[in-house]
Design an enzyme around this catalytic site. Sequence first.
Site, PDB file in Angstrom:
ATOM      1  N   HIS A 208      -3.855  -8.466  -1.174  1.00 20.84           N
ATOM      2  CA  HIS A 208      -5.089  -7.679  -1.081  1.00 20.84           C
ATOM      3  C   HIS A 208      -6.190  -8.541  -1.685  1.00 20.84           C
ATOM      4  O   HIS A 208      -6.216  -8.755  -2.888  1.00 20.84           O
ATOM      5  CB  HIS A 208      -4.906  -6.388  -1.889  1.00 20.84           C
ATOM      6  CG  HIS A 208      -6.101  -5.500  -1.861  1.00 20.84           C
ATOM      7  ND1 HIS A 208      -6.058  -4.206  -2.331  1.00 20.84           N
ATOM      8  CD2 HIS A 208      -7.349  -5.681  -1.413  1.00 20.84           C
ATOM      9  CE1 HIS A 208      -7.233  -3.650  -2.178  1.00 20.84           C
ATOM     10  NE2 HIS A 208      -8.041  -4.515  -1.639  1.00 20.84           N
ATOM     11  N   ARG A 292     -20.024   0.274  -3.738  1.00 22.13           N
ATOM     12  CA  ARG A 292     -20.293   0.635  -5.141  1.00 22.13           C
ATOM     13  C   ARG A 292     -19.889  -0.543  -6.017  1.00 22.13           C
ATOM     14  O   ARG A 292     -19.246  -1.494  -5.520  1.00 22.13           O
ATOM     15  CB  ARG A 292     -19.444   1.847  -5.527  1.00 22.13           C
ATOM     16  CG  ARG A 292     -17.966   1.537  -5.472  1.00 22.13           C
ATOM     17  CD  ARG A 292     -17.074   2.685  -5.865  1.00 22.13           C
ATOM     18  NE  ARG A 292     -15.681   2.253  -5.915  1.00 22.13           N
ATOM     19  CZ  ARG A 292     -14.885   2.164  -4.859  1.00 22.13           C
ATOM     20  NH1 ARG A 292     -15.338   2.481  -3.668  1.00 22.13           N
ATOM     21  NH2 ARG A 292     -13.638   1.733  -4.961  1.00 22.13           N
TER      22      ARG A 292
HETATM   23  C1  MV4 Z   1      -1.413  -1.833   5.535  1.00 18.32           C
HETATM   24  C2  MV4 Z   1      -0.293  -2.533   4.985  1.00 18.32           C
HETATM   25  C3  MV4 Z   1       0.491  -3.290   5.865  1.00 18.32           C
HETATM   26  N1  MV4 Z   1       0.199  -3.337   7.179  1.00 18.32           N
HETATM   27  N2  MV4 Z   1      -1.686  -1.915   6.845  1.00 18.32           N
HETATM   28  C4  MV4 Z   1      -2.490   0.720   1.720  1.00 18.32           C
HETATM   29  C5  MV4 Z   1      -3.748   1.428   1.380  1.00 18.32           C
HETATM   30  C6  MV4 Z   1      -4.786   0.977   2.336  1.00 18.32           C
HETATM   31  N3  MV4 Z   1      -5.949   0.494   1.595  1.00 18.32           N
HETATM   32  C7  MV4 Z   1      -4.201  -0.103   3.172  1.00 18.32           C
HETATM   33  N4  MV4 Z   1      -2.826  -0.230   2.735  1.00 18.32           N
HETATM   34  C8  MV4 Z   1      -1.969  -0.987   3.438  1.00 18.32           C
HETATM   35  N5  MV4 Z   1      -2.207  -1.091   4.762  1.00 18.32           N
HETATM   36  C9  MV4 Z   1      -0.875  -2.647   7.645  1.00 18.32           C
HETATM   37  N6  MV4 Z   1      -1.137  -2.711   8.994  1.00 18.32           N
HETATM   38  C10 MV4 Z   1      -0.048  -2.437   3.600  1.00 18.32           C
HETATM   39  C11 MV4 Z   1      -0.866  -1.650   2.843  1.00 18.32           C
HETATM   40  C12 MV4 Z   1      -0.569  -1.548   1.416  1.00 18.32           C
HETATM   41  C13 MV4 Z   1      -1.474  -2.011   0.469  1.00 18.32           C
HETATM   42  C14 MV4 Z   1      -2.697  -2.564   0.830  1.00 18.32           C
HETATM   43  C15 MV4 Z   1      -3.545  -3.010  -0.153  1.00 18.32           C
HETATM   44  C16 MV4 Z   1      -3.194  -2.927  -1.482  1.00 18.32           C
HETATM   45  C17 MV4 Z   1      -2.008  -2.376  -1.853  1.00 18.32           C
HETATM   46  C18 MV4 Z   1      -1.116  -1.919  -0.889  1.00 18.32           C
HETATM   47  C19 MV4 Z   1       0.114  -1.352  -1.261  1.00 18.32           C
HETATM   48  C20 MV4 Z   1       0.969  -0.902  -0.295  1.00 18.32           C
HETATM   49  C21 MV4 Z   1       0.623  -0.995   1.049  1.00 18.32           C
END
Ligand code: MV4
Length: 453
Positions: A208, A292
Site C-alpha cells: 500500500h 484531508r
Molecule cells: C484489494 C486487494 C487486493 N486486490 N484489491 C482493502 C481496503 C481497500 N482500501 C483496498 N483493499 C484491498 N483491495 C484487489 N483487487 C487487497 C486489499 C487489502 C489492503 C489494501 C491496502 C491496505 C491494506 C490491505 C489489507 C488487506 C487487503
Amino acid sequence: MFKKILIANRGEIAVRVVRACRELGIRSVVAYSEADRDSLAVRLADESVCVGPAPSSKSYLNIPSIVSAALITGCDAIHPGYGFLSENTYLCEICERIGITFIGPPRHAIEQMSDKAMARQAMKEAGVPIIPGTEEPVSNLERAARIARDIGYPVLLKAVAGGGGRGMRVVHTPEELASTFEVASSEADAAFKDGRLYIEKYLDRPRHVEVQIIADKYGKVLHLGERDCSVQRRHQKLIEESPAPNLSNRTREAIHKAAIKGAKHIRFHNVGTFEFLVDQQEKFYFIEVNTRIQVEHPVTEMVTGIDLVKWQIRLAAGEPLGFDQKDVEFRGHCIESRIVAEDPYKDFAPQAGVIDLYIPPGGPGIRVDSHLYCGYRVPTYYDSLLAKVLAWGDDRDEAIARMLRALDEFVITGVQTSIEFHREAIDRTDFRKGNVHTKFVEEMFSNKVPSER
Ligand code: MV4
C-alpha cells in the site's frame, strides 16, 4: 491570512493544528466534548468551546454546534483535522454560505473522491492505472464468469457498498466462482443491504503506497514523495515509512507522476493523498484519494522538512505555493509507529485507563506527536491513538535503530499500549529487509504464540 481558526477535532491532531496556528501567529480555538475538557489541546489553545457531550455524534460530528462555536468565537476558518468532519461536504457547503473558510480541498474534489466509483472513473479518464475489473456491478453469474475469465484468476469479488476491506472475497479458480459469488452477494446484502458486487483482478499480498500531494489554487501541483503504509491490521495502519522500501526508482517516479496527473485532472488544491496498491511485479493501481491531512503526515514532514499543516492553512487562505518541484528535497528515511491503547496480544482489544507515568523518547531523529500527559484519563469514546513515534535516519537502517531505541525508552503506564508490538514488528527480519506488504501483521501472528506477558 486568517485571524482565528476553529479546530474541530481532538487528540494529537488538535495539538498539531494548535502548534501550526501558534507558529503562524493565528489565534486558535479548540472545540471539545465534555470528555475532553482536560485535554492537552484545550490547555494549549488560545480559546476553547465545549460543543457537546462525549459521544462524537453529539459533539465532534455535531455540525450546528461546531459551526456555532466558530461563529460565537469570531473564527474565520475551520480546520477539521482527520476523521470526524474532515471530508464532510455538508460542513463545506455551510462554511461557503456563512463566509468561513473550510481548510481543505475544494468541495467538488471531496464530493467526487468520496464516491469510489466516481473516483475510479475520474482516474481512468486521467490515464491513472486502475485495477482491471468492472465499472458496473456484475448482475449475474454468467457475466461474472465471462469477466473473470477475461481478467484472469484469481479475481476479487468486492461489495459495491463495502469499503475499508469489508465485503471482499477472493476466487482462485473458475470452479469456485459460483459458490463464492453466491456467498459474497448474500453477505453483502446482510451487511450493507446491498448485495451487488464488482469483480476485480486480485492482487496477492500487495503493498500500500500513497503519494503526498500539495497544490495551490493557481494550478501548481507538486508531490512530496510517497509513504509505504502496508503494515496494517484490519485496515488500521500501524507503521508507515518514507521512502517506500524495495521500490525501483522507475516505479517510484511513475507513481508520483500518476498522482500529479490525477490531482490535476480533478482540479485538486490544498493537501491530499493518492493511494495505490503495488503488486509483486511493481505494477501499481489507484485505489482512492484522501482529501484531508492524514495521521501519517509527519513522515513526509521529516523527510522533506515541509510543514504540511501550516501549508494547508496558507493554501486555504489563497497563498501560492512558495516553491517548485525542483526545490523539494528528500533526505534520509523516516518510520512512524502508531502507539494505540490496545492490547495486541489480546486481539488488539481497546484499553482504557488513567496515564500514570508518561516518559516520551527523545534524542537524535526522534519526534513524538501526542496529547498525553501524566494523569490524563484516556476516554473510551474515540479512536485509540495515544501517540505517534517517528524516527528519522540518514538511511533506513539508522531509522530502524533509532525507532527501536525510542520504543525502548517510551514509558506509558496506566493503560495497556501497543509499544511492545511495534518493537517486535520493527525488529523482525522481514521488516528489516523491507519485505512489507498488507499481510505482514497477519503473518506475524499466524505462526506466533502470543508471548507470555
Ligand atoms: C484489494 C486487494 C487486493 N486486490 N484489491 C482493502 C481496503 C481497500 N482500501 C483496498 N483493499 C484491498 N483491495 C484487489 N483487487 C487487497 C486489499 C487489502 C489492503 C489494501 C491496502 C491496505 C491494506 C490491505 C489489507 C488487506 C487487503
